[in-house]
Motif scaffolding. Structure first.
Motif, PDB file in Angstrom:
ATOM      1  N   ARG A  76      -9.973 -96.417 -38.273  1.00 16.38           N
ATOM      2  CA  ARG A  76     -10.028 -95.074 -37.709  1.00 16.38           C
ATOM      3  C   ARG A  76     -10.554 -95.108 -36.277  1.00 16.38           C
ATOM      4  NH1 ARG A  76      -7.976 -95.072 -42.776  1.00 16.38           N
ATOM      5  NH2 ARG A  76      -8.461 -93.187 -44.002  1.00 16.38           N
ATOM      6  N   ARG A  77     -10.057 -94.167 -35.484  1.00 13.53           N
ATOM      7  CA  ARG A  77     -10.512 -94.082 -34.095  1.00 13.53           C
ATOM      8  C   ARG A  77     -12.024 -93.917 -34.025  1.00 13.53           C
ATOM      9  NH1 ARG A  77     -12.016 -90.168 -30.541  1.00 13.53           N
ATOM     10  NH2 ARG A  77     -11.661 -90.629 -28.321  1.00 13.53           N
ATOM     11  N   ARG A  78     -12.609 -93.092 -34.918  1.00 10.02           N
ATOM     12  CA  ARG A  78     -14.043 -92.814 -34.847  1.00 10.02           C
ATOM     13  C   ARG A  78     -14.886 -94.075 -35.034  1.00 10.02           C
ATOM     14  NH1 ARG A  78     -12.611 -90.631 -39.944  1.00 10.02           N
ATOM     15  NH2 ARG A  78     -13.444 -91.868 -41.677  1.00 10.02           N
ATOM     16  N   THR A  79     -14.329 -95.062 -35.743  1.00 11.42           N
ATOM     17  CA  THR A  79     -15.094 -96.265 -36.038  1.00 11.42           C
ATOM     18  C   THR A  79     -15.277 -97.133 -34.807  1.00 11.42           C
ATOM     19  OG1 THR A  79     -14.135 -96.147 -38.263  1.00 11.42           O
ATOM     20  CG2 THR A  79     -15.306 -98.149 -37.712  1.00 11.42           C
ATOM     21  N   GLN A  80     -14.560 -96.835 -33.747  1.00  8.60           N
ATOM     22  CA  GLN A  80     -14.791 -97.545 -32.491  1.00  8.60           C
ATOM     23  C   GLN A  80     -16.226 -97.343 -32.002  1.00  8.60           C
ATOM     24  OE1 GLN A  80     -10.839 -97.703 -29.930  1.00  8.60           O
ATOM     25  NE2 GLN A  80     -11.106 -95.629 -30.731  1.00  8.60           N
ATOM     26  N   PHE A  81     -16.829 -96.201 -32.344  1.00  9.27           N
ATOM     27  CA  PHE A  81     -18.215 -95.941 -31.955  1.00  9.27           C
ATOM     28  C   PHE A  81     -19.149 -96.947 -32.618  1.00  9.27           C
ATOM     29  CE2 PHE A  81     -22.218 -93.412 -32.641  1.00  9.27           C
ATOM     30  CZ  PHE A  81     -22.651 -93.463 -31.325  1.00  9.27           C
ATOM     31  N   LEU A  82     -18.892 -97.280 -33.868  1.00 11.79           N
ATOM     32  CA  LEU A  82     -19.708 -98.275 -34.561  1.00 11.79           C
ATOM     33  C   LEU A  82     -19.625 -99.625 -33.855  1.00 11.79           C
ATOM     34  CD1 LEU A  82     -19.888 -98.759 -38.402  1.00 11.79           C
ATOM     35  CD2 LEU A  82     -19.689-100.715 -36.901  1.00 11.79           C
ATOM     36  N   VAL A  83     -18.417 -99.995 -33.441  1.00 12.61           N
ATOM     37  CA  VAL A  83     -18.237-101.272 -32.742  1.00 12.61           C
ATOM     38  C   VAL A  83     -18.987-101.269 -31.413  1.00 12.61           C
ATOM     39  CG1 VAL A  83     -16.556-102.818 -31.677  1.00 12.61           C
ATOM     40  CG2 VAL A  83     -16.034-101.735 -33.870  1.00 12.61           C
ATOM     41  N   LEU A  84     -18.928-100.166 -30.694  1.00 12.54           N
ATOM     42  CA  LEU A  84     -19.640-100.067 -29.422  1.00 12.54           C
ATOM     43  C   LEU A  84     -21.147-100.207 -29.623  1.00 12.54           C
ATOM     44  CD1 LEU A  84     -17.640 -97.149 -27.760  1.00 12.54           C
ATOM     45  CD2 LEU A  84     -17.598 -99.560 -27.101  1.00 12.54           C
ATOM     46  N   LYS A  85     -21.673 -99.570 -30.668  1.00 11.97           N
ATOM     47  CA  LYS A  85     -23.107 -99.686 -30.958  1.00 11.97           C
ATOM     48  C   LYS A  85     -23.457-101.125 -31.315  1.00 11.97           C
ATOM     49  CE  LYS A  85     -25.848 -97.148 -31.059  1.00 11.97           C
ATOM     50  NZ  LYS A  85     -26.785 -96.741 -29.980  1.00 11.97           N
ATOM     51  N   ALA A  86     -22.622-101.764 -32.104  1.00  8.53           N
ATOM     52  CA  ALA A  86     -22.884-103.140 -32.508  1.00  8.53           C
ATOM     53  C   ALA A  86     -22.870-104.079 -31.298  1.00  8.53           C
ATOM     54  CB  ALA A  86     -21.854-103.584 -33.542  1.00  8.53           C
ATOM     55  N   TYR A  87     -21.931-103.854 -30.401  1.00  8.89           N
ATOM     56  CA  TYR A  87     -21.838-104.709 -29.205  1.00  8.89           C
ATOM     57  C   TYR A  87     -23.109-104.608 -28.369  1.00  8.89           C
ATOM     58  CZ  TYR A  87     -19.743-107.087 -25.211  1.00  8.89           C
ATOM     59  OH  TYR A  87     -19.480-107.984 -24.200  1.00  8.89           O
ATOM     60  N   ALA A  88     -23.633-103.387 -28.255  1.00  8.37           N
ATOM     61  CA  ALA A  88     -24.839-103.169 -27.457  1.00  8.37           C
ATOM     62  C   ALA A  88     -26.065-103.838 -28.081  1.00  8.37           C
ATOM     63  CB  ALA A  88     -25.090-101.676 -27.289  1.00  8.37           C
ATOM     64  N   LEU A  89     -26.054-104.013 -29.395  1.00  9.38           N
ATOM     65  CA  LEU A  89     -27.210-104.582 -30.102  1.00  9.38           C
ATOM     66  C   LEU A  89     -27.111-106.090 -30.315  1.00  9.38           C
ATOM     67  CD1 LEU A  89     -27.631-101.834 -32.857  1.00  9.38           C
ATOM     68  CD2 LEU A  89     -29.207-102.275 -30.957  1.00  9.38           C
ATOM     69  N   ALA A  90     -25.933-106.640 -30.182  1.00  9.17           N
ATOM     70  CA  ALA A  90     -25.717-108.053 -30.522  1.00  9.17           C
ATOM     71  C   ALA A  90     -26.441-108.976 -29.552  1.00  9.17           C
ATOM     72  CB  ALA A  90     -24.227-108.365 -30.529  1.00  9.17           C
ATOM     73  N   PRO A  91     -27.090-110.008 -30.061  1.00 12.20           N
ATOM     74  CA  PRO A  91     -27.708-111.007 -29.188  1.00 12.20           C
ATOM     75  C   PRO A  91     -26.656-111.971 -28.665  1.00 12.20           C
ATOM     76  CG  PRO A  91     -27.982-111.653 -31.465  1.00 12.20           C
ATOM     77  CD  PRO A  91     -27.288-110.317 -31.489  1.00 12.20           C
ATOM     78  N   PRO A  92     -27.009-112.849 -27.744  1.00 11.22           N
ATOM     79  CA  PRO A  92     -26.061-113.886 -27.317  1.00 11.22           C
ATOM     80  C   PRO A  92     -25.682-114.783 -28.506  1.00 11.22           C
ATOM     81  CG  PRO A  92     -27.916-113.725 -25.796  1.00 11.22           C
ATOM     82  CD  PRO A  92     -28.273-112.902 -26.997  1.00 11.22           C
ATOM     83  N   GLN A  93     -24.438-115.209 -28.534  1.00 10.95           N
ATOM     84  CA  GLN A  93     -23.933-116.127 -29.553  1.00 10.95           C
ATOM     85  C   GLN A  93     -24.257-115.644 -30.979  1.00 10.95           C
ATOM     86  OE1 GLN A  93     -25.626-119.943 -28.558  1.00 10.95           O
ATOM     87  NE2 GLN A  93     -24.684-120.007 -26.552  1.00 10.95           N
ATOM     88  N   PRO A  94     -23.871-114.439 -31.322  1.00  9.33           N
ATOM     89  CA  PRO A  94     -24.261-113.890 -32.625  1.00  9.33           C
ATOM     90  C   PRO A  94     -23.452-114.441 -33.793  1.00  9.33           C
ATOM     91  CG  PRO A  94     -22.780-112.373 -31.539  1.00  9.33           C
ATOM     92  CD  PRO A  94     -23.035-113.495 -30.553  1.00  9.33           C
ATOM     93  N   VAL A  95     -24.072-114.396 -34.952  1.00  6.74           N
ATOM     94  CA  VAL A  95     -23.356-114.570 -36.210  1.00  6.74           C
ATOM     95  C   VAL A  95     -23.021-113.170 -36.701  1.00  6.74           C
ATOM     96  CG1 VAL A  95     -23.470-115.363 -38.608  1.00  6.74           C
ATOM     97  CG2 VAL A  95     -24.521-116.726 -36.774  1.00  6.74           C
ATOM     98  N   VAL A  96     -21.716-112.895 -36.851  1.00  5.74           N
ATOM     99  CA  VAL A  96     -21.235-111.556 -37.201  1.00  5.74           C
ATOM    100  C   VAL A  96     -20.630-111.586 -38.599  1.00  5.74           C
ATOM    101  CG1 VAL A  96     -19.588-109.723 -36.608  1.00  5.74           C
ATOM    102  CG2 VAL A  96     -20.779-110.981 -34.787  1.00  5.74           C
ATOM    103  N   LEU A  97     -20.982-110.588 -39.407  1.00 11.70           N
ATOM    104  CA  LEU A  97     -20.392-110.421 -40.733  1.00 11.70           C
ATOM    105  C   LEU A  97     -19.774-109.037 -40.827  1.00 11.70           C
ATOM    106  CD1 LEU A  97     -19.855-111.116 -43.696  1.00 11.70           C
ATOM    107  CD2 LEU A  97     -22.214-110.427 -44.207  1.00 11.70           C
ATOM    108  N   ASP A  98     -18.479-108.999 -41.120  1.00  7.02           N
ATOM    109  CA  ASP A  98     -17.731-107.748 -41.284  1.00  7.02           C
ATOM    110  C   ASP A  98     -17.487-107.566 -42.776  1.00  7.02           C
ATOM    111  OD1 ASP A  98     -16.074-105.561 -41.111  1.00  7.02           O
ATOM    112  OD2 ASP A  98     -14.484-106.561 -39.991  1.00  7.02           O
ATOM    113  N   LEU A  99     -18.303-106.697 -43.407  1.00 14.33           N
ATOM    114  CA  LEU A  99     -18.242-106.482 -44.844  1.00 14.33           C
ATOM    115  C   LEU A  99     -17.384-105.259 -45.146  1.00 14.33           C
ATOM    116  CD1 LEU A  99     -19.670-108.154 -47.075  1.00 14.33           C
ATOM    117  CD2 LEU A  99     -21.419-106.370 -47.148  1.00 14.33           C
TER     118      LEU A  99
END
Length: 260
Positions: A76-99
């Motif tokens: 969904r288009r609205r879920t792009q906001f979640l991705v933007l928030k996650a990008y802002a919080l992610a540290p360098p070289q993160p381990v990402v889990l998409d559940l």
């Protein structure tokens, strides 16, 4: 369709079927179809009520063309906001889990703007996992089939920096009120969140602290009416909760953070 397959003919057919954005959809169909026969079949599928993303075989999400197979939850288009928030919080070289990854759109979109990362995804729906593998393969991502954390390798415990959880949050009694494109063409398990819509979230929030690294973040969407209960679930799991909203995306995201 007996008339030549022009854009105006397609628009007329889609309008007659009730498609609000018939002009835009006609252009996308013509741009995607390889032959007139393909285009004709796509128009009829769309006119019959199949979601445009399933008809096209892709969806645009955060600037990426994400493959979306029939029967797979559409980003969904609205879920792009979640991705933007996650990008802002992610540290360098993160381990990402998409559940509850569905097509894998969230994980792919998040790491697409990063230089170094590790990406894992998981979903209970076999068709979704197959689709996600195609979308995250260019990023070296791995996708697992199973219930929430169950199929993940144990080596991920305590190492996840960003946990994206696009959990279902529609109450069971409201699923039948959803647009037909969702209720008839997407997996029930991707929509139905239980009696109050938060059953899956509570399971994720309870387990997330065991998988998050110190300072790691859990992010998920919810509705405005569910925020208080969602925050309570996150805090009961031992994470500090914050809430972010976006008028542009009409989205509400809860962030749970593990202490350092």
């Amino acid at each position: 369709m007996t008339a030549p397959l022009t854009e105006s003919v397609i628009v007329s057919r889609l309008r007659a079927a009730g498609c609000v954005f018939a002009e835009d959809e006609a252009r996308l169909i013509l741009a995607t179809a390889r032959t007139d026969g393909d285009a004709s079949a796509m128009v009829e599928r769309r006119a019959a009520g199949e979601p445009l993303e399933h008809v096209l075989g892709w969806a645009l999400f955060c600037g990426l063309r994400i493959a979306v197979d029939p029967g797979v939850f559409r980003p969904r288009r609205r879920t792009q906001f979640l991705v933007l928030k996650a990008y802002a919080l992610a540290p360098p070289q993160p381990v990402v889990l998409d559940l509850c990854c569905g097509s894998g759109a969230l994980g792919a979109a998040l790491v697409s703007g990063m230089d170094e990362f590790v990406l894992h995804s998981a979903d209970i729906e076999p068709a979704s996992v197959r689709c996600a593998r195609r979308n995250i393969a260019p990023f070296g991502g791995l996708a697992y089939e199973g219930d929430l954390f169950e199929p993940l390798p144990g080596t991920l415990r305590g190492r996840v920096d960003v946990l994206l959880a696009n959990v279902p949050y529609v109450p069971t009694g409201d699923v039948g009120l959803m647009p037909a494109e969702a209720r008839d063409h997407e997996p029930r398990v991707a929509l139905d969140g239980g009696a109050d819509g938060l059953d899956v979230l509570r399971r994720v929030a309870a387990e997330a602290p065991h998988w998050l690294a110190p300072g790691g973040h859990l992010l998920f969407e919810t509705s405005e009416s569910q925020v208080a209960d969602a925050v309570a679930a996150v805090e009961q799991g031992g994470l500090a909760a914050t809430v972010a909203t976006s008028e542009e995306f009409y989205a509400t995201v809860v962030v749970g953070t593990k202490s350092v």
